[in-house]
Design a protein around this motif. Structure first.
Motif, short mmCIF file in Angstrom:
data_model
loop_
_atom_site.label_atom_id
_atom_site.label_comp_id
_atom_site.label_asym_id
_atom_site.label_seq_id
_atom_site.Cartn_x
_atom_site.Cartn_y
_atom_site.Cartn_z
N HIS A 1 68.55 31.76 16.20
CA HIS A 1 68.36 32.95 15.37
C HIS A 1 69.61 33.27 14.57
O HIS A 1 70.73 32.97 14.98
CB HIS A 1 68.02 34.16 16.25
N ARG A 2 69.39 33.93 13.42
CA ARG A 2 70.48 34.53 12.67
C ARG A 2 70.18 36.03 12.57
O ARG A 2 69.12 36.42 12.05
CB ARG A 2 70.61 33.92 11.27
N ARG B 1 75.76 23.97 15.47
CA ARG B 1 76.05 24.75 14.27
C ARG B 1 77.15 24.08 13.46
O ARG B 1 78.16 23.63 14.01
CB ARG B 1 76.48 26.16 14.67
N THR C 1 73.61 39.66 9.61
CA THR C 1 74.28 38.44 9.16
C THR C 1 73.56 37.86 7.95
O THR C 1 74.18 37.39 6.99
CB THR C 1 74.31 37.40 10.29
N LEU C 2 72.23 37.90 7.98
CA LEU C 2 71.45 37.36 6.87
C LEU C 2 71.66 38.17 5.59
O LEU C 2 71.68 37.61 4.49
CB LEU C 2 69.97 37.35 7.23
N GLN D 1 71.98 25.41 11.03
CA GLN D 1 71.92 26.73 11.66
C GLN D 1 70.87 26.74 12.76
O GLN D 1 69.71 27.04 12.53
CB GLN D 1 71.59 27.80 10.60
N TYR E 1 67.34 24.19 9.69
CA TYR E 1 67.03 25.21 10.68
C TYR E 1 66.17 24.62 11.79
O TYR E 1 65.49 23.60 11.59
CB TYR E 1 66.25 26.37 10.06
N ALA F 1 64.51 36.51 8.35
CA ALA F 1 64.85 35.11 8.12
C ALA F 1 63.95 34.50 7.06
O ALA F 1 64.39 33.74 6.20
CB ALA F 1 64.76 34.32 9.42
N ALA G 1 64.03 29.77 14.12
CA ALA G 1 64.79 30.62 13.20
C ALA G 1 63.87 31.45 12.31
O ALA G 1 64.27 32.51 11.83
CB ALA G 1 65.71 29.77 12.34
#
Length: 328
Positions: free
Chosen positions: A152-153, A212, A157-158, A149, A179, A189, A183
């Motif tokens: 950023h997430r 990804r 989504t997290l 990943q 990561y 996160a 991230a």
């Protein structure tokens, strides 16, 4: 105190054990010969008293207006029998559950899904459809998930990932994720990583660019099919998956554990990381790739850094930031 405390025998959860206050009250009653008048029980002991009665360690004798201690051995025998009975009931229920859900299982398995053509990758367009397909794969997973990943997430989504990943781990599946350091610049996160790690997930940090990737049970791989991640390719070709897993394992072997990564380097803000890479001579595009950010986001950080250092060009900014680093 005086008066008759309102205690009503009722059964708590099967196998419940007395807490410390209840244990101390029971020992105090034993010290008085195993019998204590109802009128002598203090108000502060009401909860502990009710607990002992619920478990069966105390018996209310209303004729003599007293509480009488019951042998823990007999209580243990009774509770043990109740627990064994409950365990048997749960085992029978567990055995019958697949049959009870059989109709729903057949409907789920028959649900239309994208199909490949002669081993070709299936392309799914749109974030909603991609998330739905990934959720199905998480639900179907039986052994292992590998994920890389970058960048950023988003917090939303997290949140979705946390629910799915915790359930995955609770089913006994393994989850390994690589990561980039960027991230973990956001609290959501960090909170996600802490929670899934608590449930057995393994996390490593690799401070270099990578793509990804998600691999389910080494039988289905998911990769981005365009720059904005709005199209994903779902791959089932065994040779391709073996190649992708090999790349993941090489990155995993080179990556630092999350604890080691955070211990080795002080936390940096994203602008600091952008500036550090510019000072090393990387271009704007290379910085964006390295940090998993869009070029527009990197350009905004560079604009603010130019204002901070009074630089007119990107070359000048890199030079000035290199000097600033040498001065420290």
């Amino acid at each position: 105190m005086t008066g008759d405390p309102a205690v009503t025998p009722h059964h708590g959860p099967v196998g419940e054990e007395p807490d410390e206050a209840a244990r101390q009250l029971y020992l105090a009653i034993i010290a008085e010969g195993g019998r204590v008048p109802i009128a002598e029980v203090a108000d502060v002991d009401r909860d502990a008293l009710q607990q002992l009665i619920d478990i069966g360690l105390l018996m209310v004798n209303r004729m003599d207006r007293c509480f009488t201690a019951v042998s823990p051995r007999s209580v243990s025998d009774r509770l043990g029998a109740e627990l064994r009975s409950e365990a048997t009931r749960l085992l029978v229920r567990a055995e019958n559950l697949p049959g009870a859900l059989d109709g729903l299982t057949r409907a789920y398995d028959a649900m239309p899904r994208p199909t490949d053509r002669a081993g070709a990758a299936v392309h799914v367009e749109g974030h909603v459809h991609i998330r739905q397909r990934i959720s199905q794969l998480v639900s179907d997973c039986r052994s292992e998930v590998l994920t890389a990943q970058p960048g950023h997430r988003p917090a939303d989504t997290l949140q979705v990932a946390l629910l799915q990943d915790v359930q995955l781990l609770q089913r006994g599946c393994s989850l390994r994720t690589i990561y980039q350091p960027v991230a973990f610049a956001d609290p959501p996160a960090l909170a996600y990583a802490e929670e899934v790690t608590r449930h057995g997930s393994l996390i490593r940090v690799l401070d270099e660019p990578f793509q990804r990737l998600i691999v389910f049970d080494r039988s289905v791989a998911v990769i981005s099919a365009n720059d904005d991640n709005s199209t994903a390719a779902f791959i089932t070709d065994p040779a391709t998956i073996t190649y992708l897993v090999g790349g993941f394992e090489r990155d995993w072997a080179r990556a630092d554990t999350a604890e080691a990564a955070f211990a080795q380097a002080p936390a940096r803000t994203i602008p600091d990381r952008v500036g550090r890479l510019l000072a090393r001579g990387l271009t704007q595009r290379a910085v964006a790739t390295r940090l998993g950010l869009s070029e527009r986001t990197v350009a905004a950080h560079i604009s603010r850094l130019r204002d901070r250092y009074g630089a007119q060009t990107l070359f000048q900014l890199g030079w000035l930031m290199r000097g600033a680093r040498d001065d420290r």
